[in-house]
Design an enzyme around this catalytic site. Structure first.
Site, PDB file in Angstrom:
ATOM      1  N   TRP A   1       2.488  -1.010 -15.417  1.00  0.00           N
ATOM      2  CA  TRP A   1       3.700  -1.723 -14.999  1.00  0.00           C
ATOM      3  C   TRP A   1       4.818  -1.552 -16.010  1.00  0.00           C
ATOM      4  CZ3 TRP A   1       3.751  -2.157 -10.174  1.00  0.00           C
ATOM      5  CH2 TRP A   1       2.622  -2.570  -9.443  1.00  0.00           C
TER       6      TRP A   1
ATOM      7  N   ASP B   1       8.241  -9.342 -18.296  1.00  0.00           N
ATOM      8  CA  ASP B   1       7.574  -9.276 -16.997  1.00  0.00           C
ATOM      9  C   ASP B   1       6.312 -10.126 -17.109  1.00  0.00           C
ATOM     10  OD1 ASP B   1       6.138  -8.737 -14.720  1.00  0.00           O
ATOM     11  OD2 ASP B   1       6.125  -6.556 -14.957  1.00  0.00           O
TER      12      ASP B   1
ATOM     13  N   LYS C   1       0.527 -13.227  -7.658  1.00  0.00           N
ATOM     14  CA  LYS C   1      -0.688 -13.328  -8.476  1.00  0.00           C
ATOM     15  C   LYS C   1      -1.004 -14.782  -8.815  1.00  0.00           C
ATOM     16  CE  LYS C   1       0.004  -8.708  -9.260  1.00  0.00           C
ATOM     17  NZ  LYS C   1       1.115  -7.822  -9.571  1.00  0.00           N
TER      18      LYS C   1
HETATM   19  C1  LIG Z   1       1.885  -6.804  -9.674  1.00  0.00           C
HETATM   20  C2  LIG Z   1       2.773  -6.555 -10.837  1.00  0.00           C
HETATM   21  C3  LIG Z   1       4.035  -5.955 -10.694  1.00  0.00           C
HETATM   22  C4  LIG Z   1       4.554  -5.468  -9.364  1.00  0.00           C
HETATM   23  O1  LIG Z   1       4.911  -6.519  -8.558  1.00  0.00           O
HETATM   24  P1  LIG Z   1       5.566  -6.308  -7.110  1.00  0.00           P
HETATM   25  O2  LIG Z   1       5.939  -7.704  -6.767  1.00  0.00           O
HETATM   26  O3  LIG Z   1       4.508  -5.712  -6.238  1.00  0.00           O
HETATM   27  O4  LIG Z   1       6.730  -5.407  -7.259  1.00  0.00           O
HETATM   28  C5  LIG Z   1       4.817  -5.799 -11.809  1.00  0.00           C
HETATM   29  N1  LIG Z   1       4.394  -6.196 -13.013  1.00  0.00           N
HETATM   30  C6  LIG Z   1       3.182  -6.749 -13.205  1.00  0.00           C
HETATM   31  C7  LIG Z   1       2.760  -7.170 -14.564  1.00  0.00           C
HETATM   32  C8  LIG Z   1       2.338  -6.954 -12.118  1.00  0.00           C
HETATM   33  O5  LIG Z   1       1.131  -7.505 -12.294  1.00  0.00           O
END
Ligand SMILES: *Cc1c(COP(=O)(O)O)cnc(C)c1O
Length: 378
Positions: free
Chosen positions: A115, A185, A209
């Site tokens: 990511w 993030d 998540k």
């Molecule tokens: C799942 C995830 C993403 C991507 O998220 P989307 O909502 O599918 O764009 C980005 N960063 C991390 C750390 C993730 O776990």
């Protein structure tokens, strides 16, 4: 809650599996039931949850409530802005850079997994993206310690990924940003681990998540971040939908927001508040992770992927020492009612995601299965 007497599928709740999927992920059953009850009639408005105007007073109360709960649970400073956007965390890879950097500027990135790599790719479309630390050659098994990287003098901010969903690593200390603003993030550990919001200038997290369904992204902005966005907006550099100031001035309702998702977020944060707030969530997640790592450390039948200090509480990744047993493990665990355990294709092996909605009973069931499996195949 289901008050009529018509026959219905037996044991719908009881037949739910132990869900270890990486996302969209398990939610507390009480939240799922609250959402179910709101589908035909939201808060006695007569309008169903997916059938009500975002401009209605009923929905305004929902979004206000969700923002207030988030502010309380995550201790978001009063002068920070909370937004509910769409396009996932993946849109934020680009949107953060576009709003925070000006032409010719650069930002620093700590590259700790798939990511964060994607965040770098998108930021490069906007300006400079310096990777000041990467663990790619080590298979992303660790996160940096203080002193292992140098923040560039001319960078505008430092971006990092607090939990690496695919690899199963996580920071357990706030990374040093050399006095620069931190951009985070937090998609896969928000509201599940300690987080000092005030030490960051921008935090983003896809909800699917730890917080709710897919399709809604929580974004938290400091006054500095909003001021940077304002300067880029005034200069005409931001497409309307990618302009934080537009969404801020309209209270996340410039266009139709994900009304359903925001309602679920409100339910999840209510559930968090009723269960000890962030501290309660941290304690539960710590206990779940300790239980599973205890089994992984008990026998060399298993090989954990992440280095010890960087182990994630949220996504636990491991292999079988005898790799040929992994597909057997996945088939048999699924048959035993343990779902979503296949590792990400970039790592392989097994991954158990233990997000906020995952109850400790699920982890107990997993560990009991693992013990029995290891015994049978040793
Ligand atoms: C799942 C995830 C993403 C991507 O998220 P989307 O909502 O599918 O764009 C980005 N960063 C991390 C750390 C993730 O776990």
């Amino acid at each position: 809650m289901l008050k009529d007497s018509r026959p219905r599928p037996k044991g719908v709740s009881e037949s739910r599996i132990h869900n270890f999927g990486a996302g969209p992920a398990v939610l507390p059953l009480s939240v799922v039931e609250e959402v179910q009850a709101a589908m035909p009639n939201l808060n006695n408005s007569g309008f169903g949850l997916c059938e009500i105007s975002h401009r209605s007073a009923t929905f305004q109360a929902v979004i206000d409530s969700a923002m207030e709960r988030i502010r309380r649970v995550l201790s978001v400073p009063e002068d920070y802005t909370i937004l509910f956007l769409q396009g996932g965390a993946s849109t934020q890879f680009y949107m953060t850079a576009l709003n925070l950097m000006k032409p010719g500027e650069r930002a620093d990135f700590l590259e700790t997994g798939g990511w964060s790599k994607k965040a770098v790719v998108e930021a490069k479309r906007v300006g400079g993206a310096n990777v000041i630390w990467s663990d790619s050659e080590n298979g992303f098994r660790s996160v940096p310690n203080a002193g292992e990287y140098a923040v560039s003098e001319d960078s505008v901010y430092v971006h990092y990924t607090s939990n690496n969903t695919l690899m199963g690593t996580q920071y357990h200390d706030l990374p040093d940003s050399g006095g620069k603003p931190r951009v985070l993030d937090a998609s896969s550990d928000i509201a599940g681990v300690p987080l000092d919001v005030s030490a960051h200038d921008l935090i983003y997290a896809g909800a699917q998540k730890n917080l709710g369904p897919s399709g809604v992204t929580l974004v938290i902005l400091s006054p500095w971040a909003l001021a940077r966005a304002q300067e880029n907006s005034d200069a005409g550099r931001l497409p309307t939908m990618l302009d934080y100031t537009v969404h801020t001035s309209k209270g996340s309702m410039f266009n139709t927001p994900n009304t359903f998702g925001i309602f679920v977020l409100d339910c999840v944060f209510k559930w968090l508040e009723e269960n000890g707030g962030l501290d309660g969530s941290i304690a539960r997640n710590r206990a779940k992770a300790a239980l599973l790592y205890g089994e992984l450390d008990r026998t060399d039948f298993w090989t954990p992927h992440a280095e010890f200090e960087a182990r994630s509480w949220m996504n636990v990744t491991w292999r079988c020492a005898d790799k040929s047993l992994e597909s057997v493990f996945l088939t048999e665990s699924a048959a035993a009612g343990l779902g979503g355990l296949k590792g990400h294709r970039s790592v392989g092996g097994i991954r158990a995601s233990l997000y906020n909605g995952c109850p400790i009973e699920s982890v107990e069931a997993l560990v009991a299965f693992m013990r029995e499996f290891a015994e049978r195949h040793s």
